[in-house]
Design an enzyme around this catalytic site. Structure first.
Site, short mmCIF file in Angstrom:
data_model
loop_
_atom_site.label_atom_id
_atom_site.label_comp_id
_atom_site.label_asym_id
_atom_site.label_seq_id
_atom_site.Cartn_x
_atom_site.Cartn_y
_atom_site.Cartn_z
N LYS A 109 -4.66 -25.81 7.10
CA LYS A 109 -6.13 -25.77 7.02
C LYS A 109 -6.64 -26.55 5.80
O LYS A 109 -7.60 -27.29 5.91
CB LYS A 109 -6.62 -24.30 6.93
CG LYS A 109 -6.27 -23.45 8.13
CD LYS A 109 -6.96 -22.09 8.08
CE LYS A 109 -6.53 -21.22 6.93
NZ LYS A 109 -5.12 -20.77 6.97
N ARG A 153 -11.76 -13.91 8.05
CA ARG A 153 -10.39 -13.46 8.28
C ARG A 153 -10.34 -12.07 8.90
O ARG A 153 -9.26 -11.55 9.15
CB ARG A 153 -9.67 -13.41 6.94
CG ARG A 153 -8.77 -14.61 6.65
CD ARG A 153 -8.20 -14.41 5.26
NE ARG A 153 -6.99 -15.08 4.99
CZ ARG A 153 -6.89 -16.24 4.33
NH1 ARG A 153 -7.96 -16.88 3.96
NH2 ARG A 153 -5.71 -16.74 4.05
N ARG A 203 6.41 -24.98 0.38
CA ARG A 203 5.26 -25.10 -0.52
C ARG A 203 5.52 -24.39 -1.84
O ARG A 203 4.95 -24.74 -2.86
CB ARG A 203 4.04 -24.48 0.20
CG ARG A 203 2.71 -24.90 -0.36
CD ARG A 203 1.61 -24.60 0.63
NE ARG A 203 1.15 -23.23 0.57
CZ ARG A 203 0.16 -22.73 1.31
NH1 ARG A 203 -0.45 -23.51 2.19
NH2 ARG A 203 -0.21 -21.48 1.20
N ARG A 211 1.35 -20.88 -6.71
CA ARG A 211 0.80 -19.67 -6.10
C ARG A 211 1.86 -18.57 -6.04
O ARG A 211 2.91 -18.75 -5.44
CB ARG A 211 0.29 -19.98 -4.69
CG ARG A 211 -1.00 -20.77 -4.69
CD ARG A 211 -1.44 -21.10 -3.29
NE ARG A 211 -1.61 -19.95 -2.42
CZ ARG A 211 -2.25 -19.96 -1.27
NH1 ARG A 211 -2.79 -21.10 -0.86
NH2 ARG A 211 -2.36 -18.88 -0.55
N ARG A 253 1.73 -11.78 4.59
CA ARG A 253 0.53 -12.56 4.91
C ARG A 253 0.50 -12.91 6.40
O ARG A 253 -0.56 -12.86 7.04
CB ARG A 253 0.48 -13.83 4.05
CG ARG A 253 0.13 -13.51 2.59
CD ARG A 253 0.55 -14.61 1.66
NE ARG A 253 -0.14 -15.86 1.89
CZ ARG A 253 0.36 -17.06 1.55
NH1 ARG A 253 1.53 -17.17 0.98
NH2 ARG A 253 -0.34 -18.14 1.78
P1 AMP Z 1 -5.68 -18.88 1.31
O1 AMP Z 1 -5.73 -19.84 0.17
O2 AMP Z 1 -6.74 -19.11 2.32
O3 AMP Z 1 -4.30 -18.78 1.91
O4 AMP Z 1 -6.00 -17.42 0.71
C1 AMP Z 1 -5.16 -16.86 -0.29
C2 AMP Z 1 -5.45 -15.38 -0.42
O5 AMP Z 1 -6.82 -15.17 -0.80
C3 AMP Z 1 -5.28 -14.55 0.85
O6 AMP Z 1 -3.92 -14.15 1.06
C4 AMP Z 1 -6.16 -13.35 0.52
O7 AMP Z 1 -5.55 -12.48 -0.40
C5 AMP Z 1 -7.34 -14.00 -0.18
N1 AMP Z 1 -8.40 -14.41 0.76
C6 AMP Z 1 -8.80 -15.68 1.04
N2 AMP Z 1 -9.79 -15.70 1.94
C7 AMP Z 1 -10.02 -14.40 2.26
C8 AMP Z 1 -10.92 -13.75 3.17
N3 AMP Z 1 -11.77 -14.45 3.93
N4 AMP Z 1 -10.86 -12.39 3.24
C9 AMP Z 1 -10.01 -11.67 2.49
N5 AMP Z 1 -9.13 -12.22 1.62
C10 AMP Z 1 -9.13 -13.57 1.51
#
Ligand code: AMP
Length: 191
Positions: free
Chosen positions: A14, A89, A128, A134, A146
């Site tokens: 994404k 999400r 990654r 991260r 996740r």
């Molecule tokens: P990402 O970078 O999109 O993989 O997001 C990393 C982490 O941020 C996720 O595993 C969640 O802990 C948190 N996060 C990101 N977007 C959301 C969302 N829309 N709702 C809840 N937690 C989120």
């Protein structure tokens, strides 16, 4: 306004594809993950709370994610379009996003879901881990958590947009350019 939701499990690509889409269609990028990581780096109250969830691979509470997005939408009311990367999400987030966009008369144009199978996601996320700092990419148990949360809590969001006729599934396997062409073909139909 062209409002795109880029959807898919962790590791689906994404972030990479968002960068291409933003450039081509001149959209404003909302990545809730990036926003939260910036809050953590700045050690804000929001960041301190979010870190407790993110380091374990859990979702932050809906009200936190929704609150962040609300402020960003209002600040970008006059943009050419928006791209939501990592949001919504949960079905609750999807409903709230719809309400916000409908009340501003700028509804979601299309929801593009990147389709990548489980083993490929685990391989990509493990890979990654070497290049990212991260915490949630570093441990296979957190990665699996996740992906499990995606399957249980995030995947049902698809039905919400399917019911509105806005859902498009894109094969997320191939080169970055090939996948980008597939995405553009769908976006071009709704412009
Ligand atoms: P990402 O970078 O999109 O993989 O997001 C990393 C982490 O941020 C996720 O595993 C969640 O802990 C948190 N996060 C990101 N977007 C959301 C969302 N829309 N709702 C809840 N937690 C989120």
């Amino acid at each position: 306004m062209l409002n795109v939701i880029l959807f898919g499990p962790p590791g689906a690509g994404k972030g990479t594809q968002s960068q291409n889409i933003i450039k081509k269609y001149e959209l404003v990028h909302f990545s809730t993950g990036d926003i939260l990581r910036a809050e953590i780096a700045a050690q804000t109250n929001l960041g301190i709370i979010a870190k407790l969830y993110m380091d374990k691979g859990e979702l932050v509470p809906d009200e936190v994610a929704i609150g962040m997005i609300k402020a960003k939408i209002l600040a970008n009311r006059n943009a050419k379009g928006l791209i939501f990367d990592g949001f919504p999400r949960t079905v609750t987030q999807a409903k709230e996003l719809d309400k916000m966009l409908e009340s501003e008369k700028i509804p979601v144009s299309i929801m593009i879901a990147l389709d990548v199978e489980h083993n490929e996601l685990v391989t990509r996320l493990n890979g990654r881990a070497f290049e990212s700092d991260r915490v949630d990419d570093k441990d296979i148990k957190i990665i699996e958590n996740r992906l499990e949360i995606y399957r249980k809590t995030t995947f049902p969001v698809i039905d919400f947009y399917k019911n509105q006729g806005k859902f498009k599934l894109i094969d997320g396997i191939g080169t970055i350019d090939t996948i980008f062409s597939r995405i553009c073909a769908e976006i071009d139909k709704v412009i």
